[in-house]
Design a protein around this motif. Structure first.
Motif, mmCIF file in Angstrom:
data_model
loop_
_atom_site.group_PDB
_atom_site.id
_atom_site.type_symbol
_atom_site.label_atom_id
_atom_site.label_comp_id
_atom_site.label_asym_id
_atom_site.label_seq_id
_atom_site.Cartn_x
_atom_site.Cartn_y
_atom_site.Cartn_z
ATOM 1 N N GLY A 9 7.233 -45.411 -15.135
ATOM 2 C CA GLY A 9 7.432 -46.461 -16.132
ATOM 3 C C GLY A 9 8.646 -46.198 -16.997
ATOM 4 O O GLY A 9 9.399 -47.124 -17.336
ATOM 5 N N MET A 10 8.864 -44.932 -17.368
ATOM 6 C CA MET A 10 10.026 -44.579 -18.184
ATOM 7 C C MET A 10 11.322 -44.790 -17.408
ATOM 8 O O MET A 10 12.312 -45.300 -17.953
ATOM 9 C CB MET A 10 9.920 -43.122 -18.651
ATOM 10 N N ARG A 11 11.302 -44.429 -16.134
ATOM 11 C CA ARG A 11 12.502 -44.632 -15.314
ATOM 12 C C ARG A 11 12.825 -46.114 -15.171
ATOM 13 O O ARG A 11 13.993 -46.524 -15.231
ATOM 14 C CB ARG A 11 12.285 -44.007 -13.936
ATOM 15 N N ASN A 12 11.797 -46.930 -14.970
ATOM 16 C CA ASN A 12 12.021 -48.366 -14.842
ATOM 17 C C ASN A 12 12.511 -48.975 -16.151
ATOM 18 O O ASN A 12 13.360 -49.871 -16.140
ATOM 19 C CB ASN A 12 10.738 -49.054 -14.385
ATOM 20 N N ALA A 13 11.973 -48.500 -17.272
ATOM 21 C CA ALA A 13 12.431 -48.989 -18.568
ATOM 22 C C ALA A 13 13.897 -48.623 -18.783
ATOM 23 O O ALA A 13 14.677 -49.413 -19.330
ATOM 24 C CB ALA A 13 11.564 -48.409 -19.684
ATOM 25 N N GLU A 14 14.279 -47.427 -18.336
ATOM 26 C CA GLU A 14 15.672 -47.011 -18.462
ATOM 27 C C GLU A 14 16.580 -47.871 -17.596
ATOM 28 O O GLU A 14 17.683 -48.250 -18.001
ATOM 29 C CB GLU A 14 15.787 -45.534 -18.076
ATOM 30 N N THR A 15 16.105 -48.216 -16.388
ATOM 31 C CA THR A 15 16.874 -49.115 -15.520
ATOM 32 C C THR A 15 17.028 -50.486 -16.157
ATOM 33 O O THR A 15 18.109 -51.083 -16.143
ATOM 34 C CB THR A 15 16.178 -49.254 -14.147
ATOM 35 N N SER A 16 15.941 -50.987 -16.728
ATOM 36 C CA SER A 16 15.988 -52.284 -17.402
ATOM 37 C C SER A 16 16.966 -52.257 -18.570
ATOM 38 O O SER A 16 17.734 -53.209 -18.780
ATOM 39 C CB SER A 16 14.587 -52.672 -17.886
ATOM 40 N N LEU A 17 16.986 -51.166 -19.308
ATOM 41 C CA LEU A 17 17.923 -51.030 -20.428
ATOM 42 C C LEU A 17 19.366 -51.046 -19.938
ATOM 43 O O LEU A 17 20.241 -51.645 -20.584
ATOM 44 C CB LEU A 17 17.635 -49.734 -21.192
ATOM 45 N N ARG A 18 19.638 -50.399 -18.795
ATOM 46 C CA ARG A 18 21.002 -50.388 -18.260
ATOM 47 C C ARG A 18 21.445 -51.796 -17.868
ATOM 48 O O ARG A 18 22.580 -52.189 -18.124
ATOM 49 C CB ARG A 18 21.087 -49.453 -17.044
ATOM 50 N N VAL A 19 20.529 -52.538 -17.221
ATOM 51 C CA VAL A 19 20.864 -53.898 -16.802
ATOM 52 C C VAL A 19 21.127 -54.782 -18.027
ATOM 53 O O VAL A 19 22.099 -55.544 -18.063
ATOM 54 C CB VAL A 19 19.732 -54.488 -15.938
ATOM 55 N N ILE A 20 20.276 -54.673 -19.050
ATOM 56 C CA ILE A 20 20.443 -55.474 -20.259
ATOM 57 C C ILE A 20 21.741 -55.106 -20.968
ATOM 58 O O ILE A 20 22.484 -55.979 -21.451
ATOM 59 C CB ILE A 20 19.236 -55.285 -21.197
ATOM 60 N N ALA A 21 22.041 -53.803 -21.046
ATOM 61 C CA ALA A 21 23.278 -53.359 -21.695
ATOM 62 C C ALA A 21 24.494 -53.913 -20.962
ATOM 63 O O ALA A 21 25.493 -54.307 -21.594
ATOM 64 C CB ALA A 21 23.322 -51.836 -21.735
ATOM 65 N N HIS A 22 24.423 -53.955 -19.619
ATOM 66 C CA HIS A 22 25.527 -54.512 -18.835
ATOM 67 C C HIS A 22 25.702 -55.999 -19.142
ATOM 68 O O HIS A 22 26.841 -56.488 -19.267
ATOM 69 C CB HIS A 22 25.245 -54.307 -17.352
ATOM 70 N N ASN A 23 24.599 -56.716 -19.272
ATOM 71 C CA ASN A 23 24.681 -58.140 -19.614
ATOM 72 C C ASN A 23 25.323 -58.336 -20.975
ATOM 73 O O ASN A 23 26.203 -59.189 -21.154
ATOM 74 C CB ASN A 23 23.284 -58.768 -19.600
ATOM 75 N N ILE A 24 24.875 -57.567 -21.968
ATOM 76 C CA ILE A 24 25.396 -57.712 -23.322
ATOM 77 C C ILE A 24 26.885 -57.367 -23.372
ATOM 78 O O ILE A 24 27.674 -58.036 -24.049
ATOM 79 C CB ILE A 24 24.597 -56.830 -24.298
ATOM 80 N N ALA A 25 27.283 -56.321 -22.634
ATOM 81 C CA ALA A 25 28.685 -55.915 -22.620
ATOM 82 C C ALA A 25 29.591 -57.008 -22.051
ATOM 83 O O ALA A 25 30.782 -57.066 -22.370
ATOM 84 C CB ALA A 25 28.849 -54.626 -21.820
ATOM 85 N N SER A 35 22.276 -60.451 -14.921
ATOM 86 C CA SER A 35 21.360 -59.888 -13.946
ATOM 87 C C SER A 35 20.031 -59.581 -14.612
ATOM 88 O O SER A 35 19.953 -59.462 -15.837
ATOM 89 C CB SER A 35 21.951 -58.607 -13.333
ATOM 90 N N GLY A 36 18.999 -59.439 -13.807
ATOM 91 C CA GLY A 36 17.677 -59.093 -14.318
ATOM 92 C C GLY A 36 16.994 -58.133 -13.358
ATOM 93 O O GLY A 36 17.079 -58.285 -12.140
ATOM 94 N N ALA A 37 16.345 -57.118 -13.914
ATOM 95 C CA ALA A 37 15.631 -56.133 -13.093
ATOM 96 C C ALA A 37 14.215 -56.627 -12.818
ATOM 97 O O ALA A 37 13.522 -57.090 -13.729
ATOM 98 C CB ALA A 37 15.595 -54.785 -13.799
#
Length: 270
Positions: A9-25, A35-37
């Motif tokens: 769950g922590m790894r998936n949350a970290e992946t989701s955070l990376r995808v969201i950060a990429h969108n915001i950037a 994109s969405g995880a």
């Protein structure tokens, strides 16, 4: 087992955070698509397992999907800025490698050699036309703008109509049709492979591109003097960011709780 479940769950949350950060950037990147995880649960089971006693063992990344919804259209007033009002991609070719890419970023410019290209040097592809503007081939080619006409008059401006016809106007008042901007569609655009610079390439998952003229069939019309902005919704991304952060914290707390329980059990055995 609860340790590994919460760790997934922590790894998936970290992946989701990376995808969201990429969108915001890329919230201000022209032609960018968010994109969405997507995640799926994992279950330990077998043929002889009682389905009423089947435990879950965490979650895994099912895929990162791309949202090709139309972004806001921004007026620029520049004739070589293009947006697609509907479906389709511009096709550009790398002048060195010859690789073909597809993009929704319609910021075009004319090089010193007269080639119509995007901001990264990719040559825009168009269908050749005759003197009346009728297409003469179904095979797209580079767009080359003549700097002068047969009479020696210099190029004055370039216009592109909603149907994609590129026309060069000269100082003596004459005009010459150059080509019709080629658009590409895919059976499964979510299967396109992102290669950076708001470009994608075809893959086995996307299928081969189908080419067509702007405004015909399922292809959108062109809007000269406009650009398509990123389709990232910052408010929605911030909500998703908070949810991913809470998800990470909850899984970390579950690991902490499992550690305390394990320690208590070990103390009892002592």
């Amino acid at each position: 087992m609860s340790f590994f479940t919460s760790l997934s769950g922590m790894r998936n949350a970290e992946t989701s955070l990376r995808v969201i950060a990429h969108n915001i950037a890329n919230a201000e990147t022209t032609g960018f698509k968010r994109s969405g995880a997507q995640f799926a649960d994992l279950v330990a089971t077998g043929n002889n397992t009682d389905p009423r006693l089947t435990p879950g063992i965490g979650a895994t990344l099912a895929g990162i999907t791309q949202d090709f919804a139309l972004g806001p259209i921004e007026q620029t007033g520049r004739s070589l800025d293009l947006s697609i009002n509907g479906s389709g991609f511009f096709m550009v070719t790398d002048p060195v490698s010859g690789e073909t890419s597809f993009t929704r970023n319609g910021r075009m410019e004319v090089s010193v050699t007269g080639a119509l290209q995007d901001s990264f040097g990719g040559a825009l592809q168009a269908f050749p036309v005759d003197a009346t503007g009728a297409p003469t081939s179904a095979v797209p080619a580079n767009v080359i703008i003549p700097m002068s006409n047969a009479a020696g008059a210099e190029l004055a401006n370039i216009s592109i109509n909603p149907r994609g016809l590129v026309t060069a106007a000269f100082n003596d008042g004459t005009t010459t049709p150059i080509g019709i901007v080629a658009l590409a569609n895919f059976a499964a655009p979510n299967g396109l492979r992102p290669v950076g610079e708001t470009r994608w390439q075809a893959s086995g998952d996307s299928g081969a591109p189908a080419f067509g003229n702007p405004g015909s069939g399922s292809f959108g019309q062109l809007r000269s003097g406009t650009l398509e902005r990123s389709n990232v919704d910052l408010a929605g991304e911030m909500v998703s960011l908070l949810a991913a952060q809470r998800n990470f914290q909850a899984n970390a707390r579950a690991i902490d709780t499992a550690t305390q329980i394990t320690q208590t059990v070990l103390n009892l055995r002592q």
